[in-house]
Design a protein around this motif. Structure first.
Motif, mmCIF file in Angstrom:
data_model
loop_
_atom_site.group_PDB
_atom_site.id
_atom_site.type_symbol
_atom_site.label_atom_id
_atom_site.label_comp_id
_atom_site.label_asym_id
_atom_site.label_seq_id
_atom_site.Cartn_x
_atom_site.Cartn_y
_atom_site.Cartn_z
ATOM 1 N N ILE A 112 0.843 -1.202 0.000
ATOM 2 C CA ILE A 112 0.000 0.000 0.000
ATOM 3 C C ILE A 112 0.875 1.247 0.000
ATOM 4 O O ILE A 112 0.621 2.196 -0.748
ATOM 5 C CB ILE A 112 -0.972 -0.014 1.195
ATOM 6 C CG1 ILE A 112 -2.039 -1.090 0.992
ATOM 7 C CG2 ILE A 112 -1.607 1.363 1.416
ATOM 8 C CD1 ILE A 112 -2.900 -1.350 2.213
ATOM 9 N N ASP A 113 1.914 1.245 0.836
ATOM 10 C CA ASP A 113 2.828 2.390 0.885
ATOM 11 C C ASP A 113 3.488 2.626 -0.469
ATOM 12 O O ASP A 113 3.581 3.759 -0.932
ATOM 13 C CB ASP A 113 3.901 2.189 1.959
ATOM 14 C CG ASP A 113 3.345 2.297 3.367
ATOM 15 O OD1 ASP A 113 2.223 2.825 3.531
ATOM 16 O OD2 ASP A 113 4.036 1.843 4.298
ATOM 17 N N GLN A 146 1.561 6.558 -6.915
ATOM 18 C CA GLN A 146 0.493 7.483 -7.282
ATOM 19 C C GLN A 146 0.955 8.930 -7.176
ATOM 20 O O GLN A 146 0.650 9.759 -8.036
ATOM 21 C CB GLN A 146 -0.733 7.261 -6.394
ATOM 22 C CG GLN A 146 -1.464 5.974 -6.673
ATOM 23 C CD GLN A 146 -2.537 5.676 -5.624
ATOM 24 O OE1 GLN A 146 -2.727 6.432 -4.676
ATOM 25 N NE2 GLN A 146 -3.240 4.572 -5.806
ATOM 26 N N GLU A 147 1.696 9.239 -6.122
ATOM 27 C CA GLU A 147 2.197 10.603 -5.951
ATOM 28 C C GLU A 147 3.244 10.938 -7.017
ATOM 29 O O GLU A 147 3.269 12.048 -7.539
ATOM 30 C CB GLU A 147 2.774 10.799 -4.546
ATOM 31 C CG GLU A 147 1.731 10.747 -3.443
ATOM 32 C CD GLU A 147 0.633 11.790 -3.613
ATOM 33 O OE1 GLU A 147 0.936 12.971 -3.911
ATOM 34 O OE2 GLU A 147 -0.551 11.434 -3.463
ATOM 35 N N SER A 198 2.381 1.716 -3.382
ATOM 36 C CA SER A 198 1.338 2.135 -4.311
ATOM 37 C C SER A 198 1.056 3.626 -4.153
ATOM 38 O O SER A 198 0.906 4.355 -5.133
ATOM 39 C CB SER A 198 0.069 1.321 -4.073
ATOM 40 O OG SER A 198 -0.978 1.800 -4.868
ATOM 41 N N ARG A 199 1.004 4.084 -2.921
ATOM 42 C CA ARG A 199 0.775 5.511 -2.668
ATOM 43 C C ARG A 199 1.922 6.338 -3.222
ATOM 44 O O ARG A 199 1.708 7.391 -3.818
ATOM 45 C CB ARG A 199 0.629 5.780 -1.166
ATOM 46 C CG ARG A 199 -0.690 5.366 -0.608
ATOM 47 C CD ARG A 199 -0.811 5.784 0.839
ATOM 48 N NE ARG A 199 -1.997 5.216 1.422
ATOM 49 C CZ ARG A 199 -2.144 4.977 2.709
ATOM 50 N NH1 ARG A 199 -1.168 5.269 3.543
ATOM 51 N NH2 ARG A 199 -3.261 4.459 3.170
#
Length: 80
Positions: free
Chosen positions: A45-46, A52-53, A48-49
């Motif tokens: 998740i980290d 995205q950023e 992926s974030r």
């Protein structure tokens, strides 16, 4: 590292598969297997974030920042 006890509900099929992995010594315990799974998911998740950023960044602006002042540096380098 401090640890906390929690209670979870898990479907029978998943639990049987988990128990087979523990029995075959793939994991030392159910608790360890679940802890590793949760940690791995949180790390994904980290990442992926972060992706995205990073996708929001303007590559041309980043390139201009990287090259800022580069032309002056070239003039200061001695010739070989």
């Amino acid at each position: 590292m401090a640890a906390s006890k929690i209670a979870i509900t898990i479907d029978d099929r998943t639990l049987k598969r988990l128990d087979l992995l523990v029995k075959s010594k793939f994991f030392p315990s159910r608790s360890n297997a679940i802890q590793q799974a949760v940690t791995e998911k949180l790390n994904r998740i980290d990442k992926s974030r972060l992706a995205q950023e990073c996708a929001k960044l303007d590559p041309e602006f980043g390139q201009s920042l990287a090259e800022e002042g580069f032309s002056m540096e070239l003039e200061e380098w001695p010739e070989y």
